[in-house]
Write a protein that holds these residues in place. Structure first.
Motif, PDB file in Angstrom:
ATOM      1  N   THR A 133       0.139  -0.929 -17.504  1.00  0.00           N
ATOM      2  CA  THR A 133      -1.317  -1.100 -17.423  1.00  0.00           C
ATOM      3  C   THR A 133      -1.879  -0.784 -16.053  1.00  0.00           C
ATOM      4  O   THR A 133      -3.083  -0.722 -15.874  1.00  0.00           O
ATOM      5  N   GLY A 134      -1.004  -0.613 -15.065  1.00  0.00           N
ATOM      6  CA  GLY A 134      -1.498  -0.279 -13.744  1.00  0.00           C
ATOM      7  C   GLY A 134      -1.979  -1.494 -12.986  1.00  0.00           C
ATOM      8  O   GLY A 134      -2.125  -2.581 -13.536  1.00  0.00           O
ATOM      9  N   SER A 135      -2.247  -1.274 -11.704  1.00  0.00           N
ATOM     10  CA  SER A 135      -2.654  -2.396 -10.869  1.00  0.00           C
ATOM     11  C   SER A 135      -4.164  -2.583 -10.901  1.00  0.00           C
ATOM     12  O   SER A 135      -4.676  -3.534 -10.357  1.00  0.00           O
ATOM     13  N   GLY A 136      -4.857  -1.668 -11.546  1.00  0.00           N
ATOM     14  CA  GLY A 136      -6.315  -1.734 -11.533  1.00  0.00           C
ATOM     15  C   GLY A 136      -6.845  -0.826 -10.449  1.00  0.00           C
ATOM     16  O   GLY A 136      -6.214  -0.664  -9.402  1.00  0.00           O
ATOM     17  N   VAL A 137      -8.018  -0.247 -10.687  1.00  0.00           N
ATOM     18  CA  VAL A 137      -8.569   0.707  -9.727  1.00  0.00           C
ATOM     19  C   VAL A 137      -8.795   0.009  -8.392  1.00  0.00           C
ATOM     20  O   VAL A 137      -9.377  -1.065  -8.348  1.00  0.00           O
ATOM     21  N   GLY A 138      -8.289   0.629  -7.331  1.00  0.00           N
ATOM     22  CA  GLY A 138      -8.470   0.081  -6.001  1.00  0.00           C
ATOM     23  C   GLY A 138      -7.361  -0.848  -5.559  1.00  0.00           C
ATOM     24  O   GLY A 138      -7.318  -1.251  -4.414  1.00  0.00           O
ATOM     25  N   ARG A 139      -6.468  -1.201  -6.478  1.00  0.00           N
ATOM     26  CA  ARG A 139      -5.473  -2.213  -6.138  1.00  0.00           C
ATOM     27  C   ARG A 139      -4.055  -1.659  -6.009  1.00  0.00           C
ATOM     28  O   ARG A 139      -3.101  -2.409  -6.000  1.00  0.00           O
ATOM     29  N   GLY A 140      -3.903  -0.348  -5.922  1.00  0.00           N
ATOM     30  CA  GLY A 140      -2.561   0.224  -5.846  1.00  0.00           C
ATOM     31  C   GLY A 140      -1.899  -0.096  -4.517  1.00  0.00           C
ATOM     32  O   GLY A 140      -2.411   0.258  -3.473  1.00  0.00           O
ATOM     33  N   ASP A 141      -0.767  -0.777  -4.578  1.00  0.00           N
ATOM     34  CA  ASP A 141      -0.132  -1.227  -3.342  1.00  0.00           C
ATOM     35  C   ASP A 141       0.360  -0.067  -2.490  1.00  0.00           C
ATOM     36  O   ASP A 141       0.231  -0.074  -1.277  1.00  0.00           O
ATOM     37  N   ASN A 142       0.964   0.930  -3.132  1.00  0.00           N
ATOM     38  CA  ASN A 142       1.509   2.024  -2.342  1.00  0.00           C
ATOM     39  C   ASN A 142       0.396   2.845  -1.705  1.00  0.00           C
ATOM     40  O   ASN A 142       0.524   3.352  -0.609  1.00  0.00           O
ATOM     41  N   LYS A 143      -0.713   2.931  -2.426  1.00  0.00           N
ATOM     42  CA  LYS A 143      -1.857   3.624  -1.857  1.00  0.00           C
ATOM     43  C   LYS A 143      -2.464   2.786  -0.736  1.00  0.00           C
ATOM     44  O   LYS A 143      -2.708   3.290   0.350  1.00  0.00           O
ATOM     45  N   LEU A 144      -2.634   1.498  -0.983  1.00  0.00           N
ATOM     46  CA  LEU A 144      -3.216   0.619   0.031  1.00  0.00           C
ATOM     47  C   LEU A 144      -2.346   0.593   1.277  1.00  0.00           C
ATOM     48  O   LEU A 144      -2.832   0.465   2.381  1.00  0.00           O
ATOM     49  N   GLY A 145      -1.036   0.699   1.051  1.00  0.00           N
ATOM     50  CA  GLY A 145      -0.120   0.678   2.186  1.00  0.00           C
ATOM     51  C   GLY A 145      -0.092   1.996   2.915  1.00  0.00           C
ATOM     52  O   GLY A 145       0.619   2.127   3.892  1.00  0.00           O
ATOM     53  N   GLU A 146      -0.840   2.987   2.431  1.00  0.00           N
ATOM     54  CA  GLU A 146      -0.864   4.319   3.044  1.00  0.00           C
ATOM     55  C   GLU A 146       0.537   4.903   3.159  1.00  0.00           C
ATOM     56  O   GLU A 146       0.867   5.603   4.102  1.00  0.00           O
TER      57      GLU A 146
END
Lengths: 399, 616
Positions: free
Chosen positions: A276-289
């Motif tokens: 189901t995914g982490s939800g838009v805006g909540r992706g950890d790997n993306k947030l962690g750059e």
């Protein structure tokens, strides 16, 4: 069964006869203004294009806001640019859809010259920019674009135009195959000159798809595409850096710290997305750059992380629906140019999507292609939308 | 020109012509002379083929993503979590060790430790050289750090531990990526070296390695907490991520039975005394007669640099020695308690006895001072510390019975303090005693005991015949502030009450009229016993006259009628040429000094009617 197929044959012949009659005695001046409402495929495509463009904007915002914020910029910076390009793309789409294609066809030759010339811009000092080893970007102030994106569309239209004009000479390689290959070869060579293998592959894929659909003899298409593939392999092996990048995908885990770092991080992002995914805006790997180019070439990983498998199936399913509708339109239209144009656009979108997603998921080497509709990158979005405009133009003029 | 024969697609030839087939024409005839024929394909079929290929490719990609997101996700998820998660330990504060009066003997104070997270260090060489310049790191340390910074699998490496806060702040002000600080406690002894040999020490991680720090390490340590934090590639916390923190539980505080002030005075007095006597070392133990609580334990030793100082080792617990004449207290006690003789019974005592005469085991035992063979009362025997008299009396008690008494007095087993490396001394079983050993045990040779065993044994007489185990831990204070008193020391009766009273009266005579006159305290009657033991030489014997080394001991308690404290003083190897090499001359005066301090600190008053040795 035999009766029904005979029936189908009859119908087809009758339709052809009607079309010929129409051709001899045209009752209307323009096919660009059909009397009847557009077919369902038009609306299906319109919906997919609209949803993709909007979802793409959302994902670009999600993928860039944190990194821009950390850079001290407005979190909306990339989104704003993408929005501007989307607006321009909508204008392009509108023009491509409403202006009759015969007018566009008259512009092909000058467009070919201009866009080919534009391919040399990245080499000009001051405005050219080298990104990831490819000199494929032109930067004018805060405005930057890839000329190869425009060239793709122009090459496609040139091939379709030529093959439509010479529809009765498909069996003759000298009249159809060779000139088309020369056009495509020119485009691909320009891309390779920039060091942009991905665009060259897409360019070739567009040309071969168009040739294939047009009915060019299979043996010749196969032979020439094999030659093209060999040329691509030669290009890859000509530089150790490209060679290493190319082969790194075969053992991603072993190269996860350097050569296949991006792919490995993309795989982590996808794995974290789950169903189901982490939800838009909540992706950890993306947030962690951790994921470089999350907003452009690797935006699919962000989609997979934040929207999960449901989102992936929706996006790839959307592309499949678009391809299905595009092929439907290409088959239904009576205009040879329209048919080739629609088929070529579908081939283009499919090939670019597959190569991008294949690279992100580690199925193929990473070639630096954008994901149509989704990747941040103005010229890509603009040209994609314009191409879709042509697709819609074809669709609304099927009858 | 690459061409392929259309025969490969025989179907194209035999199949009915497609709709556009009628438009197809024969290919041009090349000059070569042979015919190449090509056929155009059907665009509709080709479109369907394109669609099918596209669907297959999409299916492959969807399959790949589905695999990555379901069955193949386990290790990737773990890798993702690992690269963004850093766990840090929240160190529990180590408990403080208090003296009985609440003074801090050992406590942990916050200090700053600089550490690095190699995952975030992006310029190892540059950062190491900067840190080296600021923290004055050695070359070896720099090399080790450089290597550690290169290992990206770790997320924690010490750079400098427990440094000055100001220096730490200036290092942190550089804002080097991956360099951070934690507060880490440093163990200090706020009262200086007071009680050092009891307290022991901790290593740099705050783990007890010796003494009470080691013995009660588990109690003092507490429970470390943990903080898990999610951060991005550059170390920023990820917004909205959950940082989970498990708070550390501080260790328990210890309240010792030690009186800080008395401990200090005893240590100083002992250092002075040992220096004055040119002795090798010495030990003093001050014990509460009734509760067994240890008020002070001082151990000093002459170092290799010839300076006398408090030792880190608690010799009182770990070093066993032959007690010498002090042991007459226990053999005479057994004589009185068994009713073998009364204080006024007399026995004939020669100056010397020769054992196993004419054999190779021939041994002579004699008294310290020459005297003719005479009748001595039991009282005289102890007051003048007659070896011959004591062994003659002990013979009447019997080897086994004497041994049983010795065991009851606590010899041959540890005191129950549980002090690290505590010695049990050496005591053979009665049936294993050979030859003269049976006789010498009665006056303190042939077995060994620690100062703590010895003081507890004498204390048994002081405490009305009841042995009470020594005690160092008075209470613990939990993290919640709750004070838990330790249970009273175990006790057992050794002598009848009356026997102990008789012994006390005789031991008072020792101090007033006998060998222990140096231990007198004006106005308070003291009971005690001296001991001057020959030390076992490295050759295995006690050396000949003029070549001996001594251990001078005095154990006493006061006020004699209702004792409050029992004090042991033992001086190791006083100058053998000096007159002050005996228990009565080397140890007894220090006893008096320590007793005076104890009287002040513990507010000991004489029992009514007590006038000390000046009784009329």
């Amino acid at each position: 069964m035999s009766t029904s197929s005979a029936l189908l044959g009859d119908r087809r012949r009758a339709a052809l006869a009607r079309a010929e009659a129409m051709h001899r005695h045209p009752t209307k001046r323009s096919v660009a203004h059909p009397a009847s409402p557009p077919p369902t495929a038009f609306y299906v495509m319109a919906v997919v294009i609209t949803v993709f463009t909007m979802l793409g904007l959302v994902m670009v915002l999600s993928a860039t806001s944190i990194s821009q914020f950390h850079k001290g910029n407005s979190p909306w910076r990339m989104f704003d640019r993408q929005l501007l390009w989307a607006a321009l793309g909508c204008i392009g789409l509108w023009c491509a859809m409403r202006v009759p294609t015969r007018r566009w066809r008259r512009l092909i030759k000058p467009a070919m010259v201009i866009s080919s010339a534009a391919m040399l811009l990245p080499f000009m000092p001051g405005i050219g920019e080298s990104v990831n080893g490819a000199r494929s970007w032109v930067t004018l102030g805060s405005f930057s674009f890839q000329p190869s994106e425009f060239l793709k569309l122009v090459v496609l239209m040139a091939c379709a135009d030529l093959l439509a004009k010479r529809r009765d000479e498909m069996h003759d390689p000298a009249r159809t195959l060779t000139p088309v290959l020369i056009i495509g070869g020119l485009g691909a060579a320009l891309c390779l000159a920039q060091g942009d293998l991905g665009s060259a592959i897409v360019m070739s894929a567009i040309v071969f798809t168009t040739l294939f659909i047009a009915g060019s003899p299979l043996s010749l298409v196969a032979a020439s595409s094999t030659l093209g593939a060999a040329a691509a392999l030669w290009f890859v092996s000509s530089s150790p850096r490209r060679q290493a990048r190319f082969t790194a995908f075969m053992d991603i885990a072993a190269h996860k710290d350097h050569l296949s770092y991006q792919t490995y991080q993309a795989m982590i992002a996808m794995a974290q997305g789950g169903l189901t995914g982490s939800g838009v805006g909540r992706g950890d790997n993306k947030l962690g750059e951790f994921l470089p180019l999350a907003h452009s070439d690797f935006i699919f990983a962000v989609i997979a992380e934040e929207l999960g498998m449901i989102g992936v199936v929706a996006v790839l399913g959307g592309f499949m629906v678009l391809a299905y509708a595009g092929i439907q339109v290409a088959m239904a239209t009576h205009d040879r140019f329209h048919s080739l144009l629609a088929g070529g656009i579908v081939g283009w979108l499919v090939v670019q999507t597959i190569i991008n997603v294949g690279g992100v998921t580690g199925l193929m080497p990473v070639t630096g292609l954008t994901l149509p509709f989704f990747s941040a990158g103005g010229s890509s979005l603009f040209v994609t939308l314009t191409a879709c405009g042509f697709l819609l133009n074809v669709a609304r003029n099927v009858r | 020109m690459p061409v392929a024969r259309s025969q490969r697609h025989g179907r194209d030839i035999v199949a009915p012509p497609p709709p556009h087939a009628h438009r197809s024409a024969r290919g041009k005839q090349p000059p070569g002379g042979f015919t190449l024929t090509f056929r155009a394909g059907d665009p509709r079929r080709r479109l369907v083929a394109v669609f099918i290929v596209a669907m297959l490719l999409f299916a492959a990609v969807v399959g790949r993503v589905a695999y990555l997101q379901t069955t193949g996700s386990e290790s990737l998820r773990a890798a993702g979590k690992a690269q963004r998660t850093t766990e840090s330990v929240l160190h529990a504060q180590r408990g403080t060790i208090f003296a009985r009066d609440g003074g801090e003997l050992a406590t942990s104070v916050p200090s700053t430790t600089i550490f690095a997270n190699p995952k975030l260090v992006n310029d190892p060489a540059g950062e190491v050289s900067l840190l080296a310049a600021m923290l004055h790191l050695t070359v070896d340390r720099q090399k080790a750090l450089l290597q550690a910074f290169g290992d990206k699998s770790k997320s924690f490496v010490y750079v400098a531990r427990q440094i000055d806060d100001q220096l730490a702040n200036s290092v942190l002000a550089l804002q080097l990526p991956g360099i951070d600080s934690v507060h880490e406690d440093k163990r200090i002894m706020p009262s200086g070296d007071v009680g050092r040999s009891l307290l022991g020490r901790t290593d740099v991680d705050g783990k007890g390695t010796a003494g009470l720090e080691l013995q009660y390490n588990a109690l003092l340590t507490g429970l470390d907490g943990e903080r898990t934090r999610e951060h991005d590639k550059n170390g920023h916390s990820i917004a909205g991520s959950e940082a989970t923190t498990t708070d550390a539980v501080p260790g328990d505080d210890l309240v010792l039975t030690v009186d800080r002030s008395l401990q200090f005075q005893v240590e100083q007095a002992l250092v002075t005394r040992v220096s004055d006597l040119k002795a090798a070392g010495g030990t003093v133990v001050v014990m509460d007669t009734v509760t067994g609580e240890i008020y002070a334990v001082a151990n000093v030793k002459r170092g290799t640099d010839d300076v006398v100082a408090v030792t880190p080792a608690n010799l009182a617990a770990v070093e066993a020695f032959e007690p010498g004449s002090v042991a007459k207290v226990f053999s005479i006690s057994s004589v009185i308690d068994t009713g073998t003789a009364s204080p006024d019974s007399t026995v004939q005592v020669p100056y010397r006895i020769v054992f196993d005469k004419g054999t190779k085991w021939e041994t002579t035992i004699q008294d310290a001072e020459q005297h003719p063979t005479e009748d001595m009362s039991v009282r005289d025997i102890i007051v003048h510390s007659s070896n011959i008299g004591t062994l003659t009396l002990a013979e009447k008690v019997g080897t086994q019975r004497l041994h049983d008494y010795m065991q009851a007095f606590g010899f041959g087993k540890t005191t129950g303090l549980g002090f690290p490396d505590e010695s049990a001394g050496k005591m053979k079983k009665a049936k294993d005693l050979q030859g003269t050993e049976k006789a010498t045990v009665s006056f303190g040779y042939g077995y060994s005991a620690t100062a703590l065993q010895l003081v507890a044994a004498v204390n048994t007489v002081a405490n009305g015949g009841v042995y009470i185990a020594p005690k160092l831990l008075k209470a613990t204070i939990g993290a919640d502030g709750k004070v838990v008193e330790t249970p009273p020391s175990e006790t057992h009766r050794v002598l009848q009450v009356n026997s102990s009273k008789v012994m006390t009266s005789m031991m008072q005579d020792v101090v007033c009229n006998g060998t222990g006159t140096g231990a007198q305290i004006p106005g308070i009657s003291v009971a005690g016993k001296t001991g001057t033991a020959y030390k076992l030489q490295s050759a295995g014997d006690y050396g000949a006259a003029g070549n001996r080394s001594y251990r001078a001991t005095f154990v006493g308690y006061f006020p004699a009628q209702a004792p409050r404290v029992t004090i042991l003083v033992t001086i190791d190897e006083p100058d053998p040429t000096s007159r002050d090499r005996f228990g009565g001359t080397a140890a007894a005066p220090l006893f008096t000094k320590v007793a005076m301090s104890a009287i002040h600190e513990l507010q000991i008053v004489p029992t009514p009617g007590d006038t000390g040795c000046t009784a009329g």
